[in-house]
Scaffold this motif. Structure first.
Motif, PDB file in Angstrom:
ATOM      1  N   UNK A 126       0.795  -1.198  -0.016  1.00 20.23           N
ATOM      2  CA  UNK A 126      -0.051  -0.061  -0.092  1.00 20.23           C
ATOM      3  C   UNK A 126       1.006   1.057   0.102  1.00 20.23           C
ATOM      4  N   UNK A 127       0.176   2.432  -0.500  1.00 25.54           N
ATOM      5  CA  UNK A 127       1.039   3.636  -0.766  1.00 25.54           C
ATOM      6  C   UNK A 127       1.253   3.965   0.966  1.00 25.54           C
ATOM      7  N   UNK A 128       2.427   4.801   1.133  1.00 27.93           N
ATOM      8  CA  UNK A 128       2.601   5.516   2.374  1.00 27.93           C
ATOM      9  C   UNK A 128       3.813   6.436   2.412  1.00 27.93           C
ATOM     10  N   UNK A 129       3.444   7.778   2.601  1.00 30.67           N
ATOM     11  CA  UNK A 129       4.538   8.732   2.380  1.00 30.67           C
ATOM     12  C   UNK A 129       5.687   8.290   3.430  1.00 30.67           C
ATOM     13  N   UNK A 130       6.992   8.832   3.471  1.00 30.26           N
ATOM     14  CA  UNK A 130       7.988   8.663   4.035  1.00 30.26           C
ATOM     15  C   UNK A 130       8.938   9.920   4.227  1.00 30.26           C
ATOM     16  N   UNK A 131       9.439  10.343   5.114  1.00 35.59           N
ATOM     17  CA  UNK A 131      10.366  11.383   5.447  1.00 35.59           C
ATOM     18  C   UNK A 131      11.805  11.049   4.421  1.00 35.59           C
ATOM     19  N   UNK A 132      12.244  12.240   3.959  1.00 36.74           N
ATOM     20  CA  UNK A 132      13.729  11.827   3.125  1.00 36.74           C
ATOM     21  C   UNK A 132      14.708  11.295   4.039  1.00 36.74           C
ATOM     22  N   UNK A 133      14.868  11.918   5.584  1.00 38.30           N
ATOM     23  CA  UNK A 133      15.749  11.172   6.325  1.00 38.30           C
ATOM     24  C   UNK A 133      15.584   9.407   6.498  1.00 38.30           C
ATOM     25  N   UNK A 134      14.356   9.231   6.715  1.00 35.46           N
ATOM     26  CA  UNK A 134      14.041   7.815   6.686  1.00 35.46           C
ATOM     27  C   UNK A 134      14.688   6.939   5.509  1.00 35.46           C
ATOM     28  N   UNK A 135      14.428   7.818   4.225  1.00 37.02           N
ATOM     29  CA  UNK A 135      14.923   7.146   3.093  1.00 37.02           C
ATOM     30  C   UNK A 135      16.380   6.944   3.128  1.00 37.02           C
ATOM     31  N   UNK A 136      17.330   8.018   3.629  1.00 35.62           N
ATOM     32  CA  UNK A 136      18.487   8.114   3.631  1.00 35.62           C
ATOM     33  C   UNK A 136      19.104   6.938   4.610  1.00 35.62           C
ATOM     34  N   UNK A 137      18.423   6.986   5.401  1.00 35.84           N
ATOM     35  CA  UNK A 137      19.121   6.003   6.513  1.00 35.84           C
ATOM     36  C   UNK A 137      18.846   4.501   5.990  1.00 35.84           C
ATOM     37  N   UNK A 138      17.802   4.156   5.373  1.00 34.17           N
ATOM     38  CA  UNK A 138      17.356   2.887   4.743  1.00 34.17           C
ATOM     39  C   UNK A 138      18.256   2.408   3.816  1.00 34.17           C
ATOM     40  N   UNK A 139      19.035   3.430   2.911  1.00 30.95           N
ATOM     41  CA  UNK A 139      20.073   3.061   2.002  1.00 30.95           C
ATOM     42  C   UNK A 139      21.254   2.193   2.452  1.00 30.95           C
ATOM     43  N   UNK A 140      21.594   2.177   3.784  1.00 34.74           N
ATOM     44  CA  UNK A 140      22.614   1.496   4.409  1.00 34.74           C
ATOM     45  C   UNK A 140      22.539  -0.075   4.434  1.00 34.74           C
ATOM     46  N   UNK A 141      21.181  -0.281   4.565  1.00 36.68           N
ATOM     47  CA  UNK A 141      20.647  -1.566   4.788  1.00 36.68           C
ATOM     48  C   UNK A 141      20.309  -2.599   3.485  1.00 36.68           C
ATOM     49  N   UNK A 142      20.813  -2.082   2.444  1.00 39.30           N
ATOM     50  CA  UNK A 142      20.610  -2.607   1.007  1.00 39.30           C
ATOM     51  C   UNK A 142      21.624  -3.866   0.935  1.00 39.30           C
ATOM     52  N   UNK A 143      21.172  -5.167   0.321  1.00 39.02           N
ATOM     53  CA  UNK A 143      22.070  -6.133   0.473  1.00 39.02           C
ATOM     54  C   UNK A 143      21.807  -6.679  -1.158  1.00 39.02           C
TER      55      UNK A 143
END
Length: 426
Positions: A341-358
């Protein structure tokens, strides 16, 4: 262990459109067609083995697809038979073993089963499905019914049958539906590229087909944010991004569609899923491309309920007109059972999540009926590709490019306009 069954409705019919589509893919992929096998681990309350075996027998009796063999160019549903059932200590081992070997489509029932028994009681039932008998949603129907039957509760209504669907598709109403779908395929083929990956760029790896899986919480956040911003589904956002990154100019992508739009197909154990055809002009900013993609995707989804014989005639005519084979060789399969489902998120949340990519490489094999296949699962987004057309470094780069494209598009409309960190540019 052996389960004996005796169900109603023996007879023959042509293959359904969904069966015909997967049968073509199976033949092009053999002997690696175990690729299309899939399974489920079904947890049940601790139950006596005899009760579970009885439930399995009634499941096969209820759904004629599990009593059906592919013979003489069509399908033959049998009334009676015997289903072998294995026993395993570990459900994951059972699932791997049951799905590892290709089915004998003319002689083997299209369902394999194993009981996971501890302390004399069944804790899980492992099912492996032949794709000619069930697709993902059809398997979920079977799992639901098996749980009910193991509890001694019979489903309230009779099950729709794949044999009846085949006969409807061959009749006047089905032919009318097929004709409308064929019009879309013909119009789309007039404007689509000959193929999305026309040039062999490298010697094949050993084996030639490889799959990479990108697990990216940032990609999921970005997709949900874009879906919220553009009032569409996360699946359409991902399909649009795949189309944009698969080529330049006009892209052609084959999305796999469930085709369970009709009320009588909701409870059907069978193979209804088929490819639709999306054509999309992609030399646009992603926000504008997504706006145009929404109605184009709806047309593509509707086109998936089609007769493969009609499609083959369209493809043959267009290939003859161009003097070369026409086929996208590019497919998209969203295997999630529910859109988060759709859900807005904050830019800072996106930035932090990038470090979790595998990124991992879970699969390789010798043959596949396509060159470029994107799969979406709860585990992430995978790309299965022919390394002659997309070498392994390019497969990884493509998936990371998909992540960057979607994250950048999500950040572009964010209130702070922060842009991507260096982690997002890798």
């Amino acid at each position: 262990m052996i389960v004996e069954f005796a169900g109603p409705g023996a007879g023959t019919a042509p293959l359904t459109w969904g069966q015909a589509a997967i049968w073509d893919a199976v033949q092009k992929t053999a002997p690696d067609d175990h690729y299309f096998n899939f399974g489920r681990i079904v947890r049940i309350p601790a139950t006596e083995p005899g009760v579970v075996l009885d439930a399995l027998g009634r499941l096969v009796e209820r759904h004629g697809a599990f009593r059906t063999l592919v013979q003489d160019g069509g399908q033959r549903q049998h009334e009676r038979g015997r289903l072998p059932v294995q026993a395993h200590d570990d459900p994951d081992t059972a699932l791997a073993e049951l799905t590892a070997a290709r089915f004998d489509y003319a002689a083997e029932w299209p369902l394999r089963a194993s009981l996971v028994v501890r302390d004399g009681l069944v804790r899980q039932v492992v099912l492996a499905f032949c794709h000619l008998a069930a697709d993902g949603l059809g398997a979920e129907v079977a799992v639901r019914d098996l749980r009910l039957l193991a509890l001694g509760r019979a489903p309230r209504t009779a099950a729709p049958q794949q044999l009846d669907l085949a006969r409807w598709q061959a009749g006047p109403e089905g032919r009318h539906v097929a004709a409308r779908a064929a019009e879309h395929w013909a119009q789309a083929h007039e404007r689509m590229p000959t193929t999305m990956f026309p040039t062999q760029v490298a010697a094949p790896d050993t084996p030639p087909i490889w799959r990479a899986l990108l697990h990216s919480p940032a990609l999921e956040l970005a997709v949900r944010a874009l879906a919220a911003r553009h009032a569409t589904s996360t699946s359409t956002v991902l399909l649009s991004a795949v189309a944009k990154l698969a080529g330049t100019g006009t892209s052609a992508v084959l999305p796999i569609v469930a085709n369970r739009f009709r009320r009588e197909t909701l409870g059907l154990v069978g193979t209804l899923s088929q490819e639709g055809l999306l054509t999309l002009d992609t030399d646009l900013p992603f926000a504008e491309l997504l706006r145009r993609a929404v109605p184009a995707a709806m047309r593509a989804y509707r086109s998936a309920f089609h007769d493969p014989a009609d499609r083959a005639r369209v493809v043959a005519a267009e290939s003859a007109r161009r003097g070369e084979p026409v086929h996208p060789n590019c497919c998209f399969n969203d295997l999630r059972f529910a859109d988060p489902g759709p859900a807005p998120c904050e830019p800072e949340e996106l930035e932090r999540a990038l470090d979790k990519t595998t990124l991992s490489w879970p699969m390789s094999q010798d043959k596949l009926n396509c060159r470029f296949c994107v799969h979406v699962t709860p585990e992430g987004v995978s790309l299965t590709a022919d390394t002659r057309y997309l070498p392994r470094p390019a497969i990884e780069a493509w998936l990371r490019g998909l992540e960057s494209t979607l994250v950048e598009a999500a950040l572009a409309g964010a209130p702070t306009g922060t842009g991507l960190s260096e982690a997002g540019r890798r």
